[in-house]
Design an enzyme around this catalytic site. Structure first.
Site, mmCIF file in Angstrom:
data_model
loop_
_atom_site.group_PDB
_atom_site.id
_atom_site.type_symbol
_atom_site.label_atom_id
_atom_site.label_comp_id
_atom_site.label_asym_id
_atom_site.label_seq_id
_atom_site.Cartn_x
_atom_site.Cartn_y
_atom_site.Cartn_z
ATOM 1 N N ASN A 1 45.719 29.670 -28.089
ATOM 2 C CA ASN A 1 44.344 29.644 -28.585
ATOM 3 C C ASN A 1 43.576 30.926 -28.242
ATOM 4 O OD1 ASN A 1 44.794 27.195 -29.743
ATOM 5 N ND2 ASN A 1 43.810 25.991 -28.136
ATOM 6 N N GLY B 1 53.934 44.056 -11.400
ATOM 7 C CA GLY B 1 53.332 45.397 -11.433
ATOM 8 C C GLY B 1 54.027 46.207 -12.487
ATOM 9 N N LYS C 1 60.172 46.843 -9.265
ATOM 10 C CA LYS C 1 61.203 45.792 -9.305
ATOM 11 C C LYS C 1 62.558 46.406 -9.008
ATOM 12 C CE LYS C 1 61.983 45.901 -14.297
ATOM 13 N NZ LYS C 1 61.910 45.218 -15.564
ATOM 14 N N VAL D 1 51.387 3.931 -20.990
ATOM 15 C CA VAL D 1 52.700 4.066 -20.354
ATOM 16 C C VAL D 1 53.327 2.690 -20.129
ATOM 17 C CG1 VAL D 1 53.881 4.827 -18.249
ATOM 18 C CG2 VAL D 1 52.151 6.289 -19.300
ATOM 19 N N LYS E 1 55.637 16.962 -12.190
ATOM 20 C CA LYS E 1 54.850 16.357 -13.272
ATOM 21 C C LYS E 1 53.564 17.167 -13.505
ATOM 22 C CE LYS E 1 53.116 13.623 -16.282
ATOM 23 N NZ LYS E 1 53.550 13.722 -17.661
ATOM 24 N N TYR F 1 61.002 35.094 -16.148
ATOM 25 C CA TYR F 1 59.682 35.209 -15.505
ATOM 26 C C TYR F 1 59.168 33.892 -14.923
ATOM 27 C CZ TYR F 1 59.766 39.469 -18.273
ATOM 28 O OH TYR F 1 60.135 40.653 -18.835
ATOM 29 N N CYS G 1 53.598 48.592 -17.403
ATOM 30 C CA CYS G 1 53.213 47.915 -18.659
ATOM 31 C C CYS G 1 52.269 46.731 -18.467
ATOM 32 C CB CYS G 1 54.452 47.444 -19.401
ATOM 33 S SG CYS G 1 55.463 48.819 -19.943
HETATM 34 N N1 LIG Z 1 48.883 8.284 -21.407
HETATM 35 C C1 LIG Z 1 49.896 9.110 -21.368
HETATM 36 O O1 LIG Z 1 50.317 9.677 -22.392
HETATM 37 C C2 LIG Z 1 50.602 9.392 -20.080
HETATM 38 C C3 LIG Z 1 51.786 10.115 -20.083
HETATM 39 C C4 LIG Z 1 52.436 10.342 -18.876
HETATM 40 C C5 LIG Z 1 51.900 9.887 -17.694
HETATM 41 N N2 LIG Z 1 50.709 9.202 -17.709
HETATM 42 C C6 LIG Z 1 50.193 8.694 -16.444
HETATM 43 O O2 LIG Z 1 50.521 7.321 -16.376
HETATM 44 C C7 LIG Z 1 49.469 6.586 -15.740
HETATM 45 C C8 LIG Z 1 48.951 5.515 -16.663
HETATM 46 O O3 LIG Z 1 48.418 6.144 -17.806
HETATM 47 P P1 LIG Z 1 47.930 5.290 -19.051
HETATM 48 O O4 LIG Z 1 47.415 6.260 -20.061
HETATM 49 O O5 LIG Z 1 48.974 4.313 -19.430
HETATM 50 O O6 LIG Z 1 46.680 4.526 -18.362
HETATM 51 P P2 LIG Z 1 45.684 3.441 -19.002
HETATM 52 O O7 LIG Z 1 44.351 3.756 -18.434
HETATM 53 O O8 LIG Z 1 45.876 3.396 -20.485
HETATM 54 O O9 LIG Z 1 46.226 2.081 -18.396
HETATM 55 C C9 LIG Z 1 46.174 1.759 -17.051
HETATM 56 C C10 LIG Z 1 46.232 0.245 -16.929
HETATM 57 O O10 LIG Z 1 46.330 -0.096 -15.543
HETATM 58 C C11 LIG Z 1 45.627 -1.312 -15.375
HETATM 59 N N3 LIG Z 1 45.385 -1.575 -13.943
HETATM 60 C C12 LIG Z 1 44.466 -1.020 -13.124
HETATM 61 N N4 LIG Z 1 44.576 -1.520 -11.868
HETATM 62 C C13 LIG Z 1 45.592 -2.410 -11.907
HETATM 63 C C14 LIG Z 1 46.200 -3.257 -10.937
HETATM 64 N N5 LIG Z 1 45.765 -3.284 -9.670
HETATM 65 N N6 LIG Z 1 47.228 -4.034 -11.322
HETATM 66 C C15 LIG Z 1 47.676 -4.017 -12.581
HETATM 67 N N7 LIG Z 1 47.130 -3.234 -13.548
HETATM 68 C C16 LIG Z 1 46.110 -2.465 -13.220
HETATM 69 C C17 LIG Z 1 44.396 -1.125 -16.218
HETATM 70 O O11 LIG Z 1 43.740 -2.341 -16.497
HETATM 71 C C18 LIG Z 1 44.987 -0.471 -17.454
HETATM 72 O O12 LIG Z 1 45.383 -1.430 -18.414
HETATM 73 C C19 LIG Z 1 48.421 7.627 -15.334
HETATM 74 O O13 LIG Z 1 48.675 8.039 -14.012
HETATM 75 C C20 LIG Z 1 48.682 8.782 -16.286
HETATM 76 O O14 LIG Z 1 48.272 10.003 -15.743
HETATM 77 C C21 LIG Z 1 50.066 8.940 -18.878
#
Ligand SMILES: NC(=O)c1ccc[n+]([C@@H]2O[C@H](COP(=O)([O-])OP(=O)(O)OC[C@H]3O[C@@H](n4cnc5c(N)ncnc54)[C@H](O)[C@@H]3O)[C@@H](O)[C@H]2O)c1
Length: 438
Positions: free
Chosen positions: A225, A265, A324, A11, A210, A257, A268
């Site tokens: 699935n 209920g 309903k 992210v 989220k 829905y 169906c």
């Molecule tokens: N990966 C996805 O597709 C996705 C999509 C939407 C939301 N998210 C959410 O976004 C968040 C991040 O996901 P991600 O996949 O990018 O995580 P990731 O594990 O790939 O990266 C997290 C990063 O945070 C760093 N970090 C940890 N503590 C830190 C600190 N104190 N200061 C600075 N950096 C620090 C880590 O070193 C790491 O590089 C999560 O909460 C996840 O649920 C992820």
């Protein structure tokens, strides 16, 4: 804008690349020095389509810098995006270690900052985390107040690994949970140009939605699935079946829905779910999700029963009895089941349902009600006012303008109401109204 990004995983790194591409000055912060080195040298810390070229070009632009120094990054930016990981702990809870530690460091940095600052949590966080957990930490360590000296927001991230740059540029929508218009405006300046709706909501709703999105995705995958497993066992083409299912955009792939309400209920859904589970059993196919839907529906019914019993009221009125609004079908109506259980507990019932005319009930519908509410003739009344007048608590299971008018007119302050339909006239009703779970 000057933006600091904390956590340079999927992210954070994609956000850093795209925001600097869009002309913003971006400071990347991570505790992992190897990620910072990669970014500094124009390389990508994550494998994503388009990231190699994009990182090269933004590194060359001079708009990207990196640091491990939280304080410096906060002082040198006007807005911080927090994208640190929030993985599962061993017991299934959310491990918030990284975000908690960061909140402390952020608080200390804000203590030294004189200009306003916006902190936007983009990591997925269980509802209530920003306001109940992170805000107190940041306020304590900064000695300052959220909403006055700085602003905390939650903006869920919807990008998918594998197509994250494309998803960044074309998200389904932008949802911003903010308690202050000034903070939302800052985010509009960063993301308002994207070709999607920009929706402002509360911090808690943004956190919760989220989870709903991800749970819904998981539910959809599992639905397809489980359907495929049953199709496979029956020699039916699962792809053709799911394609047909998806072609109904009126009832299937639609808002239909998806509004909270009372249990389902009718003649169906319950019987067809039962038959599906039985069929799967006969073919040795496991369908854990489909097979547990009725149990979940039962839990919803139980919630209504518990609320009526907890009220201590002995005289209960039902507005609505059929399964309903708009039908007289009583088969497997959750209201009939609720009535049956309340009668079993010695509650005195009176029922009003303008659709249900006992003399006209026929066939399976009549047999069902004779079996479950044999004394229905003594319960049903033609007049809503008399049902309300003789009840301490009124269960509203039927919606409609005429019903709402009657409720507003006849309910008194000493009445209690259990609202199963989310009454729109709730504020005009003199009685104490409680929703089922709203
Ligand atoms: N990966 C996805 O597709 C996705 C999509 C939407 C939301 N998210 C959410 O976004 C968040 C991040 O996901 P991600 O996949 O990018 O995580 P990731 O594990 O790939 O990266 C997290 C990063 O945070 C760093 N970090 C940890 N503590 C830190 C600190 N104190 N200061 C600075 N950096 C620090 C880590 O070193 C790491 O590089 C999560 O909460 C996840 O649920 C992820």
């Amino acid at each position: 804008m000057k933006v600091s990004i904390f956590g340079l995983g999927y992210v954070g790194a994609v956000s850093l690349a795209c925001l600097s591409r869009d002309g913003h000055q971006v400071i990347g912060v991570d505790i992992d020095a190897s990620k910072l080195e990669l970014i500094q040298s124009g390389r990508t810390p994550v494998v994503e389509e388009g990231m190699v070229e994009l990182m090269q070009s933004v590194a060359a632009s001079g708009r990207v810098s990196v640091t491990t120094d939280t304080e410096r990054a906060v002082l040198d930016s006007e807005i911080s995006l927090v994208c640190v990981g929030t993985p599962s702990a061993a017991n299934g809870s959310q491990d918030q270690g990284a975000v908690l530690r960061l909140a402390e460091a952020m608080g200390r940095a804000l203590a030294r900052k004189t200009e306003p600052h916006v902190v936007v949590f983009r990591s997925t966080l269980v509802p209530g985390t920003v306001e109940d957990v992170l805000r107190p930490i940041i306020e304590k360590h900064s000695g300052k107040k959220d909403g006055v000296d700085f602003h905390l927001c939650f903006q869920p991230e919807f990008l998918r690994e594998g197509s994250s740059i494309r998803d960044y540029d074309k998200p389904p929508f932008t949802v911003v949970g903010a308690n202050h218009p000034q903070a939302a405006e800052r985010l509009r300046a960063l993301f308002g140009h994207l070709p999607c709706k920009f929706i402002e909501t509360s911090v808690r709703s943004a956190e919760m939605m989220k989870y709903c999105c991800n749970n819904f995705h998981a539910l959809k995958i599992t639905f397809a699935n489980e359907t495929a497993r049953l199709c496979g066992a029956l020699g039916v083409d699962a792809f053709e079946v799911m394609d047909l299912v998806c072609q109904d955009t009126q009832l299937n792939i639609s808002r239909a829905y998806l509004k909270p309400g009372f249990a389902f209920g009718g003649s169906c859904l319950p019987k067809d779910l039962r038959a599906t589970s039985y069929l799967a059993k006969t073919r040795d196919v496991e369908l854990p999700m489909l097979s547990s839907i009725l149990a979940s529906n039962q839990a919803h019914l139980q919630q209504a029963l518990d609320k009526v019993l907890a009220s201590g009221c002995k005289r209960v009125g039902f507005i609505g009895l059929s399964f309903k609004t708009g039908t007289d079908d009583l088969r497997e109506s959750p209201l009939v089941m609720l009535a049956e259980q309340l009668i079993g507990k010695g509650i005195q019932l009176a029922v009003y349902d303008p659709e249900v005319h006992l003399a006209q009930l026929l066939g399976a519908n009549k047999r069902y009600v004779d079996q479950h509410l044999p004394h229905i003739g003594q319960l049903v009344r033609a007049d809503i006012a008399s049902v309300i007048a003789d009840s301490e608590l009124v269960v509203v299971g039927l919606s409609g303008a005429a019903i709402e008018v009657a409720l507003v007119q006849h309910l008194r302050p000493d009445h209690q109401v259990l609202d199963l339909v989310r009454l729109s006239a709730r504020d005009q009703i003199a009685a104490k109204v409680q929703g089922l779970c709203w």
